[in-house]
Structure formats: structure tokens, C-alpha cells
Enzyme design. Structure first.
Site: not given
Ligand SMILES: *Cc1c(COP(=O)(O)O)cnc(C)c1O
Length: 385
Positions: A49, A101, A173, A198
Site C-alpha cells: 500500500r 465531471y 483535471d 480514458k
Molecule cells: C472519467 C473521468 C473521471 C473519473 O475517473 P474514473 O476513472 O471513472 O474514476 C474524472 N474526470 C474526468 C474528466 C473523467 O472523464
């Protein structure tokens, strides 16, 4: 290392993880605990961890790609977002972009208030409004650009400067751009966050999150939270992400090229009311985006006249997967009103442009003519009585 495309291939393996047998891939260290030399001699790793060599290779790679002090890998993108938000304390206030998001919206509105952390949502394309929302207790400005699903653009440098003026932090982000095409830390941001689920992983296989800090002080704070919460990325998923990241540049660049073609096609189509894509000069954030990013990206959104037309269109599309998520090798069509933004109250949703005719399209790696032909036939069917 000179260019990021090269770092993508070699970044993770360079740190001595290619073992003496000469493996060209980072080994999977499936070990939760690590042998220590003696009662007063401890090795680099003790418990997984707190640190694992495979995850460590990934964390070093993303830190290098973002040009930051230290990288952190989490179980999901939301685990990365929430761990970073845990740097705040009771009484602190966040100024956050209103088209954030959906999962971040949920955490900020439903969980953080229980711990005495408050927020104000603002349209981040309006810098005067951002400035006006900052209070003495504001400790964070939270940016997402391009945003989801209407591809809103924030002037990163300007918002990071407002944060600094007020002694607050700024987080960004960077999921939609990857480190290849937008460099938030260089523009003044303190922590950059990715849903690596993504584009970075890119094969709709794993869920993963990454964060990179700008200063050693923030690195220590975030490491403490990561180790305390324990929402770390597992060894096998770390391995998968390391492998998949090697092709991010070719995947992202090809998908973005085709996204531009599709955006132009949709903009010229009579049934399509609006196209949201920062590569189109008609996009209100076009100039700002072009000044801070080197790609318009592989995601676009568009609106059809109403729910009935939208329903016919979605069932007529043949090639894309109809699903949430984005950034995969397969094109993904999604319907934000009932998918990613279902958790948002209807008035809030409509105010953000997420109408019953809105679709988001994440361009994959299929043949461009096939994709355009699929749109043509589906829009024709959707336009019929
Ligand atoms: C998908 C997404 C998230 C969250 O990510 P997860 O891997 O689904 O927890 C956060 N910000 C953006 C812009 C996203 O597209």
C-alpha cells in the site's frame, strides 16, 4: 529525455526496473510485503500500500510526463480526485468550475459538506466571476478544461494566477488532453489529475487514476493521504497502464485528427443544432484553447433537436459502442442526460447545456470514412418522420 513521445515508451522502464535478465517490460511485482535486511536496515519497499515497484515505475513515468515533482497512481480517477481534495480541511472553501465531471460534482456537493468543506460553482470562462467567488477561506480553485460534456474552455494561466494571488491552490483535471497536449504545471497549476481509465489506458480495459504534484511539500502531503486512504492502483493494473501508455501519442493524435473531420461534418449537417469542439473556430474558447494546448482532442459533443430524434439517431448508429466513458480505441457514443450526468438535478443539467438532444462522441481508431458514413446514415434515419 527530449520529447514526450519518447518518454512514453521508455519512461517507466528506465528507473532500474528492467531487471538483470534484460526484460524490456516492467515486471509485475506481485508482492504485498518485502523482505528487510535486519532490524535496523530497511529496503526501498516495505508494504505494497505504501509502495510497490511496478506502481512506482508508473508513478515515476507520469511525473516525468507532466514535468512534476512526484506521481501517484490510484484505483480510479475518482480516487485520485478525492485524494487530492482530502488535502483540504474543515472550514475550507473551493471555487470549482460548474461543468465539472459528474463524479467530482457528486463528491463536492454530497460528501465534502459533511466534513465542513464548502464550495461555489462558477462559469470558469468568466474570470471576473471566478475572482468574485473567492472568499478569505478559499483554499482551492478546481479546473477542468476542456470540460465535460460541452467542452468548455478555462484560461489555465489566468485561473492559476487568481489562486496564487489569494494564497490558494489550483488543481486541474487533465483527462481530456493527456500530458502530451496540455501542460498544467507549466502554466502555474499545483496538482494535475487524470482519469487514466480514458486516453492514457485507451483500451476500455482498466479503471485507474493518476495525480502529479508540483512541489515536494505537496508531494509529501499527497503521499500521506494516498497511504492513509489506501486507494492505490493494483500491480496488474499498473502493468497494464504502463503498457497502454506507450501508444497514447499515436492513438490520441489519430483520433483527434478524425474528430476534427467529424466535427466539421456535423457542423455542416442540417439536423445538427450545435457542435461543441474546441478545434472549431466557432467554439467560444477556441483562441484560449489554442494558446494553451496543442490538440483539440478526440471528444466532441453535438445536439439534435429533441429526445425523439435523439432516440432514433442512437439506435441507428452501427459502429460506436453506446456507453459511458471515453478515450478508448473503439468510438464511444454517450447520452449525458441519462448517463454521465444522471446524478445532476434536471435544472442544473439543462443550465449546463446537457439537454435531451445532446450526445458526446469519443473518437476511436476505426476507419474515418466508415465513421462518417455511419453518421450520415444514422442522421438520415433520425431525420425521417
Ligand atoms: C472519467 C473521468 C473521471 C473519473 O475517473 P474514473 O476513472 O471513472 O474514476 C474524472 N474526470 C474526468 C474528466 C473523467 O472523464
Amino acid at each position: 529525455m527530449t520529447n514526450l513521445e519518447t518518454a512514453l515508451i521508455h519512461g517507466a522502464i528506465r528507473e532500474g526496473y528492467a531487471d538483470k535478465k534484460g526484460a524490456v517490460n516492467v515486471p509485475m511485482y506481485l508482492s504485498s510485503t518485502f523482505h528487510q535486511e535486519s532490524i535496523d536496515e530497511f529496503g526501498e519497499f516495505d508494504y505494497a500500500r505504501s509502495g510497490n515497484p511496478t506502481r512506482d515505475a508508473l508513478e515515476r513515468a507520469i511525473a516525468e510526463l507532466e514535468g512534476g515533482d512526484r506521481g501517484f497512481a490510484f484505483a480510479t480517477g475518482m480516487a485520485a480526485v478525492t485524494a487530492c481534495l482530502m488535502l483540504l480541511s474543515k472550514g475550507d472553501h473551493i471555487v470549482i468550475t460548474e461543468d465539472v465531471y459528474g463524479g467530482t460534482y457528486r463528491f463536492v456537493t454530497k460528501v465534502l459538506p459533511r466534513f465542513g468543506i464548502t464550495h461555489t460553482f462558477v462559469d470558469f470562462s468568466n474570470l471576473a466571476a471566478v475572482r468574485a467567488a473567492v472568499k478569505p477561506e478559499t483554499k482551492l480553485l478546481y479546473i477542468e478544461t476542456p470540460s465535460n460534456p460541452t467542452l468548455g474552455i478555462t484560461d489555465i494561466r489566468a485561473v492559476a494566477a487568481i489562486a496564487k494571488e489569494h494564497g490558494a491552490l489550483s488543481f486541474l483535471d487533465n483527462t481530456f488532453m493527456t500530458p502530451l497536449h496540455q501542460r498544467p504545471l507549466e502554466l502555474g497549476v499545483d496538482i494535475v489529475i487524470h482519469s487514466a481509465t480514458k486516453f492514457l489506458s485507451g483500451h476500455s480495459d482498466i479503471v485507474a487514476g493518476l495525480a502529479v504534484t508540483k512541489t515536494p511539500e505537496l508531494s509529501n502531503q499527497l503521499y500521506f493521504i494516498q497511504n492513509s486512504f489506501g486507494s492505490v492502483l493494483g500491480v496488474q493494473d499498473s502493468y497494464t497502464l504502463i503498457q497502454n501508455m506507450k501508444t497514447t501519442a499515436v492513438r490520441f493524435n489519430e483520433s483527434s485528427r478524425v474528430a476534427m473531420k467529424i466535427a466539421q461534418y456535423l457542423q455542416a449537417h442540417p439536423l445538427v443544432e450545435k457542435v461543441y469542439y474546441p478545434g472549431l473556430e466557432t467554439h467560444p474558447g477556441y483562441a484560449i484553447h489554442a494558446a494553451q494546448s496543442t490538440s483539440a482532442g478526440a471528444v466532441l459533443s453535438f445536439t439534435l433537436p429533441n429526445y425523439e430524434v435523439a432516440k432514433k439517431f442512437a439506435s441507428a448508429m452501427q459502429i460506436p459502442v453506446f456507453a459511458v466513458s471515453l478515450g478508448g480505441v473503439e468510438s464511444i457514443l454517450s447520452y449525458p442526460a441519462k448517463m454521465s450526468h444522471a446524478a445532476m438535478e434536471p435544472e442544473e443539467r439543462i443550465k449546463r447545456g446537457i439537454t435531451d438532444g445532446l450526445f458526446r462522441f469519443s473518437v476511436g481508431l476505426e476507419n474515418e470514412d466508415d465513421l462518417l458514413a455511419d453518421f450520415a446514415q444514422a442522421l438520415e434515419k433520425a431525420g425521417q418522420e
